[in-house]
Enzyme design. Structure first.
Site, PDB file in Angstrom:
ATOM      1  N   GLU A 129      88.966  74.538  -9.234  1.00 50.25           N
ATOM      2  CA  GLU A 129      89.536  75.825  -8.787  1.00 50.25           C
ATOM      3  C   GLU A 129      89.583  76.297  -6.807  1.00 50.25           C
ATOM      4  O   GLU A 129      88.455  76.477  -7.168  1.00 50.25           O
ATOM      5  CB  GLU A 129      89.587  76.976  -9.714  1.00 50.25           C
ATOM      6  CG  GLU A 129      89.310  77.050 -11.363  1.00 50.25           C
ATOM      7  CD  GLU A 129      89.254  77.735 -11.718  1.00 50.25           C
ATOM      8  OE1 GLU A 129      88.094  79.308 -11.539  1.00 50.25           O
ATOM      9  OE2 GLU A 129      88.822  77.779 -13.327  1.00 50.25           O
ATOM     10  N   LYS A 131      89.007  78.436  -4.376  1.00 48.51           N
ATOM     11  CA  LYS A 131      87.635  79.517  -4.172  1.00 48.51           C
ATOM     12  C   LYS A 131      88.955  81.398  -3.204  1.00 48.51           C
ATOM     13  O   LYS A 131      88.681  80.652  -2.170  1.00 48.51           O
ATOM     14  CB  LYS A 131      86.961  79.570  -4.240  1.00 48.51           C
ATOM     15  CG  LYS A 131      85.821  81.375  -3.519  1.00 48.51           C
ATOM     16  CD  LYS A 131      84.261  80.435  -3.720  1.00 48.51           C
ATOM     17  CE  LYS A 131      83.686  81.723  -3.927  1.00 48.51           C
ATOM     18  NZ  LYS A 131      83.557  82.968  -3.344  1.00 48.51           N
ATOM     19  N   ASP A 133      88.695  84.721  -1.406  1.00 47.26           N
ATOM     20  CA  ASP A 133      87.556  85.542  -1.031  1.00 47.26           C
ATOM     21  C   ASP A 133      88.741  86.994  -1.364  1.00 47.26           C
ATOM     22  O   ASP A 133      88.998  87.327  -0.232  1.00 47.26           O
ATOM     23  CB  ASP A 133      87.037  85.270   0.006  1.00 47.26           C
ATOM     24  CG  ASP A 133      87.052  86.258   0.175  1.00 47.26           C
ATOM     25  OD1 ASP A 133      85.397  86.762  -0.452  1.00 47.26           O
ATOM     26  OD2 ASP A 133      85.810  85.866   1.783  1.00 47.26           O
ATOM     27  N   TYR A 240      90.191  83.832 -14.216  1.00 48.52           N
ATOM     28  CA  TYR A 240      89.531  82.481 -14.142  1.00 48.52           C
ATOM     29  C   TYR A 240      88.696  82.212 -14.418  1.00 48.52           C
ATOM     30  O   TYR A 240      87.560  81.605 -14.903  1.00 48.52           O
ATOM     31  CB  TYR A 240      89.452  82.061 -12.834  1.00 48.52           C
ATOM     32  CG  TYR A 240      88.638  83.260 -11.753  1.00 48.52           C
ATOM     33  CD1 TYR A 240      87.454  83.583 -12.213  1.00 48.52           C
ATOM     34  CD2 TYR A 240      89.087  83.834 -10.504  1.00 48.52           C
ATOM     35  CE1 TYR A 240      86.602  85.036 -11.724  1.00 48.52           C
ATOM     36  CE2 TYR A 240      88.276  84.451 -10.056  1.00 48.52           C
ATOM     37  CZ  TYR A 240      87.549  85.166 -10.473  1.00 48.52           C
ATOM     38  OH  TYR A 240      86.678  86.193  -9.747  1.00 48.52           O
ATOM     39  N   LYS A 328      81.889  75.402  -0.648  1.00 48.67           N
ATOM     40  CA  LYS A 328      82.691  75.498   0.703  1.00 48.67           C
ATOM     41  C   LYS A 328      83.446  74.537   1.580  1.00 48.67           C
ATOM     42  O   LYS A 328      83.195  73.822   2.212  1.00 48.67           O
ATOM     43  CB  LYS A 328      81.114  76.897   1.591  1.00 48.67           C
ATOM     44  CG  LYS A 328      81.275  77.663   0.782  1.00 48.67           C
ATOM     45  CD  LYS A 328      82.186  78.625   0.712  1.00 48.67           C
ATOM     46  CE  LYS A 328      81.638  79.676  -0.309  1.00 48.67           C
ATOM     47  NZ  LYS A 328      81.135  80.929   0.730  1.00 48.67           N
ATOM     48  N   CYS A 422      58.986  99.309  21.798  1.00 49.18           N
ATOM     49  CA  CYS A 422      60.573  99.777  21.411  1.00 49.18           C
ATOM     50  C   CYS A 422      61.244 100.453  21.389  1.00 49.18           C
ATOM     51  O   CYS A 422      61.304 101.491  22.388  1.00 49.18           O
ATOM     52  CB  CYS A 422      59.837 100.302  20.062  1.00 49.18           C
ATOM     53  SG  CYS A 422      61.565 101.299  18.466  1.00 49.18           S
ATOM     54  N   CYS A 440      58.101  96.865  16.736  1.00 43.28           N
ATOM     55  CA  CYS A 440      57.768  97.869  16.853  1.00 43.28           C
ATOM     56  C   CYS A 440      55.967  98.779  16.486  1.00 43.28           C
ATOM     57  O   CYS A 440      55.679  98.095  14.905  1.00 43.28           O
ATOM     58  CB  CYS A 440      58.485  98.923  16.832  1.00 43.28           C
ATOM     59  SG  CYS A 440      58.109 100.982  16.555  1.00 43.28           S
ATOM     60  N   CYS A 446      57.894 106.623  14.778  1.00 45.59           N
ATOM     61  CA  CYS A 446      59.535 105.968  15.568  1.00 45.59           C
ATOM     62  C   CYS A 446      60.415 106.040  14.570  1.00 45.59           C
ATOM     63  O   CYS A 446      60.610 105.836  13.098  1.00 45.59           O
ATOM     64  CB  CYS A 446      59.039 103.923  14.834  1.00 45.59           C
ATOM     65  SG  CYS A 446      60.763 103.645  15.843  1.00 45.59           S
TER      66      CYS A 446
HETATM   67  S1  IVH Z   1      83.757  82.165 -11.560  1.00 49.93           S
HETATM   68  C1  IVH Z   1      79.770  84.011 -13.030  1.00 49.93           C
HETATM   69  N1  IVH Z   1      86.343  81.098 -10.282  1.00 49.93           N
HETATM   70  O1  IVH Z   1      84.081  83.913  -5.714  1.00 49.93           O
HETATM   71  C2  IVH Z   1      81.066  82.825 -12.276  1.00 49.93           C
HETATM   72  N2  IVH Z   1      84.927  82.745  -9.166  1.00 49.93           N
HETATM   73  O2  IVH Z   1      81.229  83.992  -4.996  1.00 49.93           O
HETATM   74  C3  IVH Z   1      82.147  84.050 -11.638  1.00 49.93           C
HETATM   75  N3  IVH Z   1      86.005  83.478  -6.936  1.00 49.93           N
HETATM   76  O3  IVH Z   1      81.968  87.172  -7.503  1.00 49.93           O
HETATM   77  C4  IVH Z   1      82.593  83.923 -10.844  1.00 49.93           C
HETATM   78  N4  IVH Z   1      87.206  82.586  -6.970  1.00 49.93           N
HETATM   79  O4  IVH Z   1      84.412  86.915  -6.543  1.00 49.93           O
HETATM   80  C5  IVH Z   1      85.079  82.022 -10.258  1.00 49.93           C
HETATM   81  N5  IVH Z   1      87.726  80.168  -9.379  1.00 49.93           N
HETATM   82  C6  IVH Z   1      87.196  80.904  -9.127  1.00 49.93           C
HETATM   83  C7  IVH Z   1      86.602  82.130  -7.782  1.00 49.93           C
HETATM   84  C8  IVH Z   1      86.161  82.523  -8.811  1.00 49.93           C
HETATM   85  C9  IVH Z   1      86.547  83.275  -5.641  1.00 49.93           C
HETATM   86  C10 IVH Z   1      84.678  84.791  -6.427  1.00 49.93           C
HETATM   87  C11 IVH Z   1      84.741  85.623  -7.443  1.00 49.93           C
HETATM   88  C12 IVH Z   1      82.510  86.190  -7.480  1.00 49.93           C
HETATM   89  C13 IVH Z   1      82.418  85.021  -5.862  1.00 49.93           C
HETATM   90  C14 IVH Z   1      81.117  84.443  -6.037  1.00 49.93           C
END
Ligand code: IVH
Length: 708
Positions: A129, A131, A133, A240, A328, A422, A440, A446
């Site tokens: 899937e 990913k 952000d 997802y 990634k 420092c 320091c 401090c």
């Molecule tokens: S599964 C236990 N699926 O990535 C697994 N996460 O780096 C739960 N994210 O916190 C996450 N796309 O916010 C999953 N297709 C996808 C995703 C996804 C984006 C994000 C999600 C997660 C973060 C982890």
């Protein structure tokens, strides 16, 4: 009951009490948001304008009567999080491990095969899937109706954003077709690239701050006190993952995604079912190419093992599932000018040089700072003030300076000279031989260290004091309201003085004092973590809390451990997971009288709760010390170990008189013999399988151990 009738009835009654008023205000806000959404976003109003106006009037009147009931609208200057209720997640919301290279992905697959005891050539069917952000959320449906929505928060507890989520078209208010009585659906809320740019343009035009990236824009839009703002933002959602479910919904992740679609959720249309690793690789390369043409930003691909029974067996390691990984895309890069190098003082006195950069956009994120780690790193890069540097951002990692573009160096570029004092307190800054970090030596004298410690002390994973943010701590410390952590719990005596401060007022001072009161009782592990002792992160704090169980015992044992060669010192060193370096930090901390004074002052002011039994407490192996020996036929060693730990056991390698149970596999050697000689209970693999499946509880009761 329709909103208008309920409003009319309550409107005629006596004014509600403050709590009831707060509840009603929250409900009205949610109702108004639903109608705003229906009216503005869906162009399909659910009630007449007159009914809507009546609701709006009731809401305004309620807030006028009960200013304190204004959680979602009128509290001026309070941080947004103060207004959201907390929601405990039935199933924790975890994060994902990262693969930064094809090799990392290969290792992920190999690890799964080892764990499940599969041959190297066994295919691993997965789902890939994209990913995104954004912001992960959890949506609870009861009897098919959306009842609660929460942000991820710290993974265990999130913020209640139900009212906000109700304004989103992408969140089904009810599920289409049959569904379990209770189900939690998880997904990502995000904003498309074009919508992000348009939103920022609109913000700028209105004289408001723009968002640094689409993720912040999504989070900022969802977590709004005024839900009509959320309703006006272009929030999207892909579902997802699964949280809790009252009954199984599918046998594979792919089938689960199909059920999500049938219920009315959007599932990313680029998701694919993949037969094996080779397929996964091709999918990753394909997505890397498709990436630029997508309407939203993606930073990689998430791979999930398709078979849900395999997912269950694989379980979790720490906060990450073993059955999924985020691979990634390679980091995005840009160049900019290094304008200055300034030194930050950390809570343990570490001096960290930070690069101040001419603002530059890297993959949708505005970058102005980058860490330079330490002076060796600056020397390695040969970075000079005035240089043009090449920066990279890999996913959510802090930007890194990769190299200096030496051919662009101006003649007046200034090399960096390490500080010998420092920058905050002027104490000597020393770099012990063999270490890369300069520190320091000012300790508690401090101010920068003190402030950093206070910030850590109040932070979310420590005392979690709402309203004691960085800015407040800096100002209170500067103005003499707090010198050390104990002073926080005496702030109530200064409530009037706080209320009189610029930007405060009676309501916010009262909120702060209440937030502090709520934290006067603290679990031992959080308390230990909050002290900010070097190398004592959350995990070590938990280990210590579980081992020593009470504050008084921990304190006594740590003081004892400061004597070289003492029993307490060797006991500390033998806690599994606590290494020598950690033990040294603890003894150093406790050898300092001023630290003991702070501890005792805090103990007077707080109720420090004894540690809970380990996870899996009440399980058949709670608190037991377990050893595996010989080879197991039905599950791999890592799986067996993980199961035992999940049931509360500590798994060790050597058999001693303290061992509670030895699981004897095929061809076991000396450990089985030693167990027999010591009278330690041994079980066969078959018996272990029963225990691990939860059927063997009786067999492990305390009194079933043979007499030595
Ligand atoms: S599964 C236990 N699926 O990535 C697994 N996460 O780096 C739960 N994210 O916190 C996450 N796309 O916010 C999953 N297709 C996808 C995703 C996804 C984006 C994000 C999600 C997660 C973060 C982890």
């Amino acid at each position: 009951m329709p909103p208008d009738r309920r409003t009319a009835k309550r409107g005629a009654a006596r004014p509600p009490k403050p709590d009831a008023a707060a509840d009603e205000a929250a409900q009205l806000a949610a109702e108004l948001a639903r109608h705003d959404h229906a009216y503005y976003a869906l162009d399909a109003p659910l009630i007449t304008d007159a009914e809507y106006d009546a609701l709006r009037r009731r809401y305004t009147a309620l807030l006028a009567e009960h200013a304190e009931a204004a959680p979602a609208a009128a509290r001026v200057g309070a941080p947004p999080s103060a207004a959201f209720g907390k929601v405990g997640h039935r199933v924790p919301m975890l994060s994902l491990g990262n693969a930064f290279s094809p090799d990392d992905f290969t290792e992920f697959c190999a690890r799964i095969r080892r764990f499940l005891g599969l041959a190297a050539e066994t295919p691993l069917p997965m789902v890939g899937e994209p990913k995104i952000d954004g912001l992960s959320i959890s949506l609870t449906y009861e009897r098919g109706r959306f009842t609660r929505g929460a942000t991820r928060g710290d993974g265990t507890q999130g913020e209640d954003v139900t009212a906000n989520l109700r304004t989103m078209k992408a969140v089904p208010q009810s599920l289409d077709g049959p569904a379990p009585a209770l189900i939690e659906v998880r997904g990502e809320v995000f904003i498309e690239k074009a919508d992000f740019l348009a939103l920022n343009a609109a913000q700028a035009q209105a004289g408001l701050r723009s968002f640094a990236n689409p993720r912040n824009a999504a989070a900022g839009s969802l977590r709004q006190l005024d839900v009509s703002i959320t309703a006006s933002r272009p929030l999207a959602l892909f579902a997802y993952a699964m949280g809790d479910a009252s009954e199984p919904v599918a046998a594979t992740h792919w089938d689960y995604l199909q059920r999500l679609l049938s219920w009315g959720f959007a599932v990313n249309p680029h998701s694919r079912r993949l037969a094996d690793e080779a397929d996964a690789r091709t999918f990753f390369e394909g997505m890397a190419e498709t990436r630029a043409s997508l309407a939203y930003d993606i930073d990689g691909v998430v791979f999930k093992i398709d078979d849900l029974s395999w997912q269950r067996r694989l379980g979790f390691a720490g906060r990450e599932p073993r059955w999924a990984i985020a691979q990634k895309f390679s980091a995005e890069r840009a160049s900019t000018q290094l304008q200055d190098i300034r030194v930050q003082v950390g809570r343990t006195g570490a001096l960290t040089p930070v690069a101040w950069l001419a603002p530059v956009n890297i993959g949708g994120v505005l970058v102005t700072r980058a860490t330079l780690h330490n002076e060796d790193e600056i020397a390695r890069l040969d970075a000079r003030i005035g240089d043009t540097v090449c920066l990279q951002r890999a996913g959510d990692v802090i930007p890194q300076i990769v190299s200096v573009l030496v051919h662009l160096r101006p003649p007046d570029a200034v090399p960096y000279a390490p500080l010998t004092q420092c920058p905050a307190c002027g104490s000597l800054a020393v770099r012990p031989p063999g270490e890369v970090v300069r520190r320091c030596t000012g300790g508690l004298t401090c101010p920068a260290q003190t402030v950093e410690r206070l910030i850590h002390f109040c932070s979310r994973r420590a005392f979690d004091i709402e309203g004691m943010g960085e800015k407040t701590i800096v100002e209170f410390h500067r103005d003499g309201l707090i010198a050390g952590p104990a002073d926080i719990f005496r702030l109530h005596a200064h409530e009037a003085a706080i209320a009189a401060r610029d930007g405060w007022g009676a309501a916010s001072a009262g909120n702060l004092v209440r937030a502090i009161e709520q934290r006067r009782t603290v679990p031992l592990a959080r308390f230990i973590f909050a002290l900010g002792i070097r190398r004592i992160g959350e995990n070590n704090a938990k280990l210590l809390a579980r081992h020593y169980t009470s504050f008084a015992n921990w304190r006594d044992q740590m003081v004892g451990a400061t004597t070289v060669g003492s029993e307490a010192r060797s006991a500390l060193g033998s806690i599994i997971g606590v290494g020598e370096a950690v033990a040294d930090e603890l003894t150093e901390f406790f050898a300092e009288q001023r630290n003991l004074a702070v501890l005792d002052e805090l103990a007077q002011l707080l109720t420090i709760e004894d540690a809970h039994a380990p996870a899996g407490a009440g399980g058949a192996l709670s608190g037991k010390i377990v050893v595996f020996t010989g080879s197991l036929q039905t599950m791999s060693r890592p799986e067996a170990k993980a199961r035992a730990e999940a049931m509360g056991a500590r798994v060790t390698d050597t058999v001693s008189a303290r061992t509670d149970l030895v699981i004897v596999g095929a061809d076991a050697g000396s450990k089985a013999k030693r167990a027999a000689a010591l009278g330690v209970r041994t079980v066969s693999e078959e018996e272990w399988t029963l225990i691990a499946s939860g059927d063997g509880r009786q067999g492990l009761a305390e009194d079933s151990r043979p007499d030595p």
